[in-house]
Design an enzyme around this catalytic site. Structure first.
Site, PDB file in Angstrom:
ATOM      1  N   SER A 129      64.029  68.867  47.010  1.00 41.20           N
ATOM      2  CA  SER A 129      62.932  69.820  47.193  1.00 41.20           C
ATOM      3  C   SER A 129      61.722  69.156  47.838  1.00 41.20           C
ATOM      4  O   SER A 129      61.450  67.968  47.598  1.00 41.20           O
ATOM      5  CB  SER A 129      62.531  70.387  45.829  1.00 41.20           C
ATOM      6  OG  SER A 129      61.311  71.088  45.903  1.00 41.20           O
ATOM      7  N   TYR A 155      59.389  69.651  37.535  1.00 38.14           N
ATOM      8  CA  TYR A 155      60.420  70.058  38.486  1.00 38.14           C
ATOM      9  C   TYR A 155      60.546  69.036  39.610  1.00 38.14           C
ATOM     10  O   TYR A 155      61.655  68.591  39.942  1.00 38.14           O
ATOM     11  CB  TYR A 155      60.104  71.437  39.060  1.00 38.14           C
ATOM     12  CG  TYR A 155      61.035  71.834  40.180  1.00 38.14           C
ATOM     13  CD1 TYR A 155      62.350  72.196  39.908  1.00 38.14           C
ATOM     14  CD2 TYR A 155      60.602  71.839  41.503  1.00 38.14           C
ATOM     15  CE1 TYR A 155      63.213  72.549  40.933  1.00 38.14           C
ATOM     16  CE2 TYR A 155      61.454  72.190  42.533  1.00 38.14           C
ATOM     17  CZ  TYR A 155      62.763  72.546  42.246  1.00 38.14           C
ATOM     18  OH  TYR A 155      63.629  72.885  43.266  1.00 38.14           O
TER      19      TYR A 155
END
Length: 336
Positions: A129, A155
């Protein structure tokens, strides 16, 4: 016919990728655990086209249950390449539940890597990501930037940790790995919690749009077909370049400010947005901006879809989906 194992195949990107790989002549084995982050029915709808293809096999598996669960499910299967898309998503929720993200995104990745080692599967495409770049000041984001002090959400930390494990297995066991950092993917089937989907539904319902911060934060929005094309090219590269360990950005290289995105969604829907102002959310980064020169050189990645074009396709899908749901409701109402 090479066989690709796609984790998270019922999700937004995974379902599009499964259809693309089937069209390209792959046999696809799809895994998903139907995480309750959003409605199972939406994920089953995502899978509907692939399930009709004889070259697609689906298994409901939770990677958190360890490599033995995979071994039992895939005991008779031959796999050429693994595409690991399955993850617990969302920056905000990760701030509230960090341990869940450690388990779903890091430990589950290690379980998958261990199954691959035991099954002697050596090709891995890993979905990382843009969150790993955090609030890095230097723009655009390059893959060779130092990131140990960059992650500002659990995250992001989970994704960077998983990247480190892919390198460990490359080093120890000769895994052939391509890590791809995705940049705010959008388009048909996008998760309902993501900004574009939320904004479009609110505008269609005549409700105001929540804007966090002053609207100057920016994201490198990337249309799902462009991301999927990058994944497909990455898989082909892995299968023809043994000994690979590379990390690439799959973005659009065109950051869009939040206030401009809201205007663009309003234009696509045909409604002038009314804003509901809120402070910035914890863990959110100021800007994401991909340098995609490495991906262009390595795999021929070349995103084609403008924001306006992508939003039109998304709104068309949203309208068709909502119309179909309304028809089902009407059909279920007794007429007498």
């Amino acid at each position: 016919m090479p066989t690709a194992l796609v984790t998270g195949c019922a999700g937004f990107i995974g379902s599009h990728l499964s259809e693309r790989l089937l069209a390209d002549g792959y046999r696809v084995i799809g895994l998903d655990n139907f995480d309750p982050f959003y409605d199972r029915a939406l994920k089953l709808a995502n899978l509907s086209a692939s399930l009709k293809n004889p070259n697609f096999a689906f298994h409901e598996v939770d990677l958190r249950n360890g490599p033995s669960a995979l071994a039992a499910t895939l005991a008779t299967e031959h796999v050429d390449v693994v595409v690991h898309l399955a993850a617990k998503a969302g920056v905000g929720p990760s701030v509230r539940e960090p341990a869940a993200y450690l388990e779903a995104n890091v430990l589950s990745t290690v379980h998958l890597l261990e199954w691959m080692r035991q099954a002697e599967v050596r090709n891995l495409f890993f979905a990382s990501s843009s969150s790993v770049y955090g609030n890095t000041v230097e723009l655009p984001f390059r893959e060779d930037m130092a990131l140990l002090a960059a992650c500002i959400s659990p995250y992001a930390a989970s994704k960077l940790s998983a990247e480190q494990f892919t390198f460990t297995y490359h080093h120890l066991y000769g895994f052939n790995v391509l890590n791809a950092r995705f940049f705010t993917v959008y388009g048909p089937r996008q998760r309902p919690d993501l900004a574009i989907h939320k904004f479009a539904r609110l505008l269609r319902a005549g409700q105001p749009i929540p804007m966090y911060g002053d609207g100057s934060t920016a994201r490198d929005y990337t249309f799902v077909a462009d991301t999927v094309d990058g994944i497909a090219r990455g898989i082909a590269y892995l299968l023809t370049h043994p000994g690979t360990y590379q990390t690439i950005n799959l973005g659009n290289s065109t950051p869009i400010k939040l206030r401009d995105l809201i205007t663009a969604v309003g234009t696509a829907v045909g409604v002038v947005p009314v804003l509901d102002m809120h402070p910035m959310q914890a863990g959110d980064v100021e800007v994401t901006y991909a340098d995609i020169s490495k991906a262009r050189h390595l795999i021929g990645y070349n995103p084609q879809t403008t924001l306006a074009e992508g939003l039109q396709q998304f709104i068309r899908w949203l309208q068709e989906t909502e119309d179909a749901s309304a028809s089902l409701v009407l059909d279920s109402v007794p007429t007498s």
